[in-house]
Scaffold this motif. Structure first.
Motif, PDB file in Angstrom:
ATOM      1  N   VAL A 397       0.831  -1.203   0.000  1.00 47.19           N
ATOM      2  CA  VAL A 397       0.000   0.000   0.000  1.00 47.19           C
ATOM      3  C   VAL A 397       0.864   1.251   0.000  1.00 47.19           C
ATOM      4  CG1 VAL A 397      -2.056  -0.985   1.051  1.00 47.19           C
ATOM      5  CG2 VAL A 397      -0.211  -0.165   2.512  1.00 47.19           C
ATOM      6  N   HIS A 398       0.398   2.262  -0.723  1.00 47.46           N
ATOM      7  CA  HIS A 398       1.134   3.517  -0.822  1.00 47.46           C
ATOM      8  C   HIS A 398       0.957   4.394   0.417  1.00 47.46           C
ATOM      9  CE1 HIS A 398       2.502   3.248  -4.989  1.00 47.46           C
ATOM     10  NE2 HIS A 398       1.350   2.678  -5.257  1.00 47.46           N
ATOM     11  N   GLU A 399      -0.124   4.156   1.157  1.00 52.29           N
ATOM     12  CA  GLU A 399      -0.461   5.044   2.273  1.00 52.29           C
ATOM     13  C   GLU A 399       0.048   4.499   3.595  1.00 52.29           C
ATOM     14  OE1 GLU A 399      -4.425   7.495   3.330  1.00 52.29           O
ATOM     15  OE2 GLU A 399      -4.644   5.333   3.429  1.00 52.29           O
ATOM     16  N   GLY A 400       0.509   5.407   4.455  1.00 58.72           N
ATOM     17  CA  GLY A 400       0.934   5.029   5.786  1.00 58.72           C
ATOM     18  C   GLY A 400      -0.131   5.334   6.821  1.00 58.72           C
ATOM     19  N   ALA A 401       0.293   5.460   8.067  1.00 59.36           N
ATOM     20  CA  ALA A 401      -0.630   5.675   9.178  1.00 59.36           C
ATOM     21  C   ALA A 401      -1.395   6.986   8.994  1.00 59.36           C
ATOM     22  CB  ALA A 401       0.137   5.704  10.492  1.00 59.36           C
ATOM     23  N   ARG A 402      -2.656   6.984   9.440  1.00 58.07           N
ATOM     24  CA  ARG A 402      -3.447   8.211   9.367  1.00 58.07           C
ATOM     25  C   ARG A 402      -4.528   8.214  10.441  1.00 58.07           C
ATOM     26  NH1 ARG A 402      -8.404   7.932   6.648  1.00 58.07           N
ATOM     27  NH2 ARG A 402      -8.853   5.935   5.646  1.00 58.07           N
ATOM     28  N   VAL A 403      -4.963   9.411  10.769  1.00 59.81           N
ATOM     29  CA  VAL A 403      -6.047   9.603  11.726  1.00 59.81           C
ATOM     30  C   VAL A 403      -7.371   9.341  11.015  1.00 59.81           C
ATOM     31  CG1 VAL A 403      -7.218  11.275  13.218  1.00 59.81           C
ATOM     32  CG2 VAL A 403      -4.711  11.280  13.049  1.00 59.81           C
ATOM     33  N   THR A 404      -8.224   8.518  11.624  1.00 51.39           N
ATOM     34  CA  THR A 404      -9.526   8.215  11.020  1.00 51.39           C
ATOM     35  C   THR A 404     -10.696   8.793  11.812  1.00 51.39           C
ATOM     36  OG1 THR A 404      -9.654   6.094  12.198  1.00 51.39           O
ATOM     37  CG2 THR A 404      -8.679   6.082   9.985  1.00 51.39           C
ATOM     38  N   LYS A 405     -10.457   9.147  13.071  1.00 56.82           N
ATOM     39  CA  LYS A 405     -11.525   9.717  13.886  1.00 56.82           C
ATOM     40  C   LYS A 405     -10.907  10.556  14.989  1.00 56.82           C
ATOM     41  CE  LYS A 405     -15.713   8.404  16.460  1.00 56.82           C
ATOM     42  NZ  LYS A 405     -16.531   7.277  16.979  1.00 56.82           N
ATOM     43  N   VAL A 406     -11.525  11.688  15.279  1.00 58.44           N
ATOM     44  CA  VAL A 406     -11.010  12.555  16.338  1.00 58.44           C
ATOM     45  C   VAL A 406     -12.172  13.311  16.971  1.00 58.44           C
ATOM     46  CG1 VAL A 406     -10.557  14.488  14.767  1.00 58.44           C
ATOM     47  CG2 VAL A 406      -9.257  14.304  16.880  1.00 58.44           C
ATOM     48  N   GLU A 407     -12.047  13.558  18.281  1.00 57.09           N
ATOM     49  CA  GLU A 407     -13.091  14.275  19.010  1.00 57.09           C
ATOM     50  C   GLU A 407     -12.449  15.385  19.854  1.00 57.09           C
ATOM     51  OE1 GLU A 407     -16.549  15.634  20.261  1.00 57.09           O
ATOM     52  OE2 GLU A 407     -16.382  13.988  18.804  1.00 57.09           O
ATOM     53  N   PRO A 408     -12.814  16.643  19.675  1.00 55.28           N
ATOM     54  CA  PRO A 408     -13.736  17.154  18.657  1.00 55.28           C
ATOM     55  C   PRO A 408     -13.124  17.054  17.264  1.00 55.28           C
ATOM     56  CG  PRO A 408     -12.726  18.970  19.827  1.00 55.28           C
ATOM     57  CD  PRO A 408     -12.317  17.720  20.552  1.00 55.28           C
ATOM     58  N   PRO A 409     -13.955  16.983  16.227  1.00 55.85           N
ATOM     59  CA  PRO A 409     -13.450  16.760  14.876  1.00 55.85           C
ATOM     60  C   PRO A 409     -12.735  17.977  14.300  1.00 55.85           C
ATOM     61  CG  PRO A 409     -15.818  17.125  14.834  1.00 55.85           C
ATOM     62  CD  PRO A 409     -15.427  17.047  16.283  1.00 55.85           C
ATOM     63  N   TYR A 410     -11.898  17.714  13.292  1.00 54.93           N
ATOM     64  CA  TYR A 410     -11.238  18.786  12.553  1.00 54.93           C
ATOM     65  C   TYR A 410     -12.198  19.408  11.536  1.00 54.93           C
ATOM     66  CZ  TYR A 410      -6.697  17.131  14.303  1.00 54.93           C
ATOM     67  OH  TYR A 410      -5.642  16.774  15.094  1.00 54.93           O
ATOM     68  N   SER A 411     -13.091  18.591  10.989  1.00 55.46           N
ATOM     69  CA  SER A 411     -14.000  19.081   9.959  1.00 55.46           C
ATOM     70  C   SER A 411     -14.968  20.106  10.541  1.00 55.46           C
ATOM     71  CB  SER A 411     -14.795  17.918   9.352  1.00 55.46           C
ATOM     72  OG  SER A 411     -13.935  17.014   8.698  1.00 55.46           O
ATOM     73  N   THR A 412     -15.251  21.115   9.729  1.00 58.29           N
ATOM     74  CA  THR A 412     -16.208  22.149  10.121  1.00 58.29           C
ATOM     75  C   THR A 412     -17.253  22.256   9.014  1.00 58.29           C
ATOM     76  OG1 THR A 412     -14.949  23.915   9.050  1.00 58.29           O
ATOM     77  CG2 THR A 412     -14.395  23.394  11.345  1.00 58.29           C
ATOM     78  N   GLY A 413     -18.163  23.209   9.165  1.00 58.00           N
ATOM     79  CA  GLY A 413     -19.159  23.398   8.116  1.00 58.00           C
ATOM     80  C   GLY A 413     -18.548  23.835   6.804  1.00 58.00           C
ATOM     81  N   ALA A 414     -17.434  24.584   6.885  1.00 62.38           N
ATOM     82  CA  ALA A 414     -16.804  25.095   5.670  1.00 62.38           C
ATOM     83  C   ALA A 414     -15.830  24.104   5.053  1.00 62.38           C
ATOM     84  CB  ALA A 414     -16.088  26.412   5.974  1.00 62.38           C
ATOM     85  N   ILE A 415     -15.133  23.363   5.894  1.00 61.87           N
ATOM     86  CA  ILE A 415     -14.105  22.439   5.404  1.00 61.87           C
ATOM     87  C   ILE A 415     -14.388  21.049   5.953  1.00 61.87           C
ATOM     88  CG2 ILE A 415     -11.656  21.899   5.345  1.00 61.87           C
ATOM     89  CD1 ILE A 415     -11.085  24.854   5.827  1.00 61.87           C
ATOM     90  N   THR A 416     -14.499  20.088   5.072  1.00 62.61           N
ATOM     91  CA  THR A 416     -14.688  18.694   5.468  1.00 62.61           C
ATOM     92  C   THR A 416     -13.483  17.883   5.018  1.00 62.61           C
ATOM     93  OG1 THR A 416     -17.089  18.852   5.256  1.00 62.61           O
ATOM     94  CG2 THR A 416     -16.126  16.639   5.274  1.00 62.61           C
ATOM     95  N   TYR A 417     -12.857  17.197   5.969  1.00 56.94           N
ATOM     96  CA  TYR A 417     -11.703  16.372   5.673  1.00 56.94           C
ATOM     97  C   TYR A 417     -12.116  14.941   5.363  1.00 56.94           C
ATOM     98  CZ  TYR A 417      -8.912  20.226   7.532  1.00 56.94           C
ATOM     99  OH  TYR A 417      -8.340  21.452   7.752  1.00 56.94           O
ATOM    100  N   ARG A 418     -11.180  14.181   4.831  1.00 56.19           N
ATOM    101  CA  ARG A 418     -11.421  12.785   4.491  1.00 56.19           C
ATOM    102  C   ARG A 418     -12.000  12.036   5.690  1.00 56.19           C
ATOM    103  NH1 ARG A 418      -6.503   8.749   2.636  1.00 56.19           N
ATOM    104  NH2 ARG A 418      -7.674   6.806   2.600  1.00 56.19           N
ATOM    105  N   ASP A 419     -12.977  11.197   5.422  1.00 56.67           N
ATOM    106  CA  ASP A 419     -13.674  10.429   6.468  1.00 56.67           C
ATOM    107  C   ASP A 419     -14.387  11.319   7.469  1.00 56.67           C
ATOM    108  OD1 ASP A 419     -12.861   8.030   5.324  1.00 56.67           O
ATOM    109  OD2 ASP A 419     -11.040   7.925   6.542  1.00 56.67           O
TER     110      ASP A 419
END
Length: 421
Positions: A397-419
């Motif tokens: 696989v080309h991809e390494g470790a990544r964050v899949t869930k976080v509380e509070p989230p990084y995504s906002t109404g203006a910007i939505t991140y992967r997953d």
């Protein structure tokens, strides 16, 4: 006037003219030195990068295509603002980390690849410390602060210059524990990334690879942690100052066929059978093979991979003293159509690489695939030697470790991140 007098007059005139010219030139030079120098106009070619050379950060006038770290350093230096929201400490985070296969034959302690087999680590702020686990190695792994997840997380908080809070860890472990597939490195990397998110701290990457430094210093070498962080096939070394790593390409559609024995292989035991010195001929053999391996990967010449994974530094010693099935299984896999086969990490897993899967392996023609025949051949050898285990067919696989869930989230109404993290 005599000819002699005429010559004398000409000479005198020439000397006078030369003296006057020199004096005039000297005067012009001194006058120019006292004037402020005019800046030359910039000539901008389409698509070129232009920097203000008066900026003290811009020490070099020339950037070559390979100066990736310098390009990124300059880009970061010119940024006016940083997204402050991402610096906020979090309550909980889940990190997805891939398995890795290290050494890859002669690439002892320096070459590794990320494998499509993932574990998930969730770390949350809590009232009391605890570790719970499910899946592979759930019983064997330590449940106290000696767990490498905790050590990695502590290193992250140290980098952030913050105290470690009371935390609860939960692991969904799909990477076989102590089988030569980077379970230790996955724990280290997952712990570091979780710690950085919880602490609200960012590490510099280009020009320092700070995350790689922390992980490699804990692990002792980069061949597992580098692909765990970055994915793909990574070549890592210590350049005398810091750990550095570069990605090597691999032919598309390559499949990984792994025979994973049921018994645990301790890295300490696997290193214990190795000699402190090797002969010049053994060194030359391994140097030639690792060069062949990297060339085969870069050119996509899969026929040369079987020679590229040979070595004299660790596989013969471990095969003779710890894993008697190793070389018979390598031979059987290659005879069945594998491009190559080798001991994964310190063992006991044996990994074979096959070609022919340019898409989903369940929807392409059977005649285009070799992984099934390779898997059967490896299982036959295991049965012959009385080794219990399981067979896994997956991919690099080309991809390494990544964050899949976080509380509070990084995504906002203006910007939505992967997953939607």
């Amino acid at each position: 006037m005599s000819s002699s007098n005429q010559k004398d007059a000409l000479i005198a005139t020439a000397i006078g003219a030369a003296t006057a010219g020199a004096a005039l030139a000297y005067a012009v030079i001194k006058a120019n030195e006292q004037k402020p120098k005019a800046r030359m106009p910039k000539v901008v070619r389409p698509g070129s990068m232009v920097f203000d050379q008066s900026d003290p950060r811009m020490q070099s006038d020339i950037l070559f295509p390979h100066n990736h770290e310098e390009k990124m350093r300059r880009r970061i230096a010119q940024r006016v603002s940083v997204e402050e929201e991402n610096k906020t400490p979090r309550k909980s985070v889940t990190v997805r980390v891939p398995a890795t296969s290290a050494n890859v034959g002669p690439g002892y302690d320096c070459i590794g690849m990320a494998v499509d087999l993932w574990s998930e680590i969730t770390v949350s702020r809590a009232d009391e410390f605890g570790i719970t686990a499910e899946g592979e190695g759930a019983v064997e792994m330590p449940k106290d602060e000696t767990n490498l997840m905790c050590i990695g997380l502590e290193a992250a908080f140290k980098a952030a210059n913050k105290p470690v809070p009371t935390l609860h860890y939960h692991v969904v472990n799909r990477i076989p524990y102590a089988r030569g597939l980077g379970s230790s490195s996955a724990a280290i990397v997952g712990g570091i990334i979780a710690g950085l998110v919880l602490a609200g701290h960012k590490l510099p990457c280009w020009g320092s690879e700070a995350l790689l430094q922390i992980a490699s210093n804990i692990e002792g070498h980069p061949d597992n942690v580098a692909p765990s962080i970055y994915g793909g096939i990574q070549i890592g070394i210590h350049n005398g100052t810091r750990w550095v790593t570069e990605r090597a390409p691999h032919p598309s559609g390559m499949q990984a066929v792994l025979f994973i024995p049921d018994f645990i292989g301790k890295t300490s035991d696997a290193r214990g059978v190795l000699q402190d010195t090797i002969s010049r001929s053994e060194a030359a053999f391994s140097i030639g093979r690792v060069a062949f391996l990297v060339h085969a990967l870069c050119t996509g010449n899969i026929d040369n991979l079987r020679y590229g994974v040979e070595d004299k530094m660790h596989q013969p010693q471990r095969g003779n003293k710890l894993y008697p099935y190793l070389f018979p299984m390598i031979e059987a896999a290659q005879n069945a159509g594998a491009s190559c086969a080798y001991l994964s990490g310190a063992g006991p897993t044996v990994m074979a690489l096959t070609s022919g899967a340019s898409g989903d392996i369940f929807t392409q023609r059977e005649t285009e695939r070799t992984d099934n025949e390779v898997a059967k051949a490896m299982l036959e050898v295991a049965e012959e030697f009385g080794i219990e285990g399981k067979l896994l067919v997956t991919s690099i696989v080309h991809e390494g470790a990544r964050v899949t869930k976080v509380e509070p989230p990084y995504s906002t109404g203006a910007i939505t991140y992967r997953d939607n993290i």
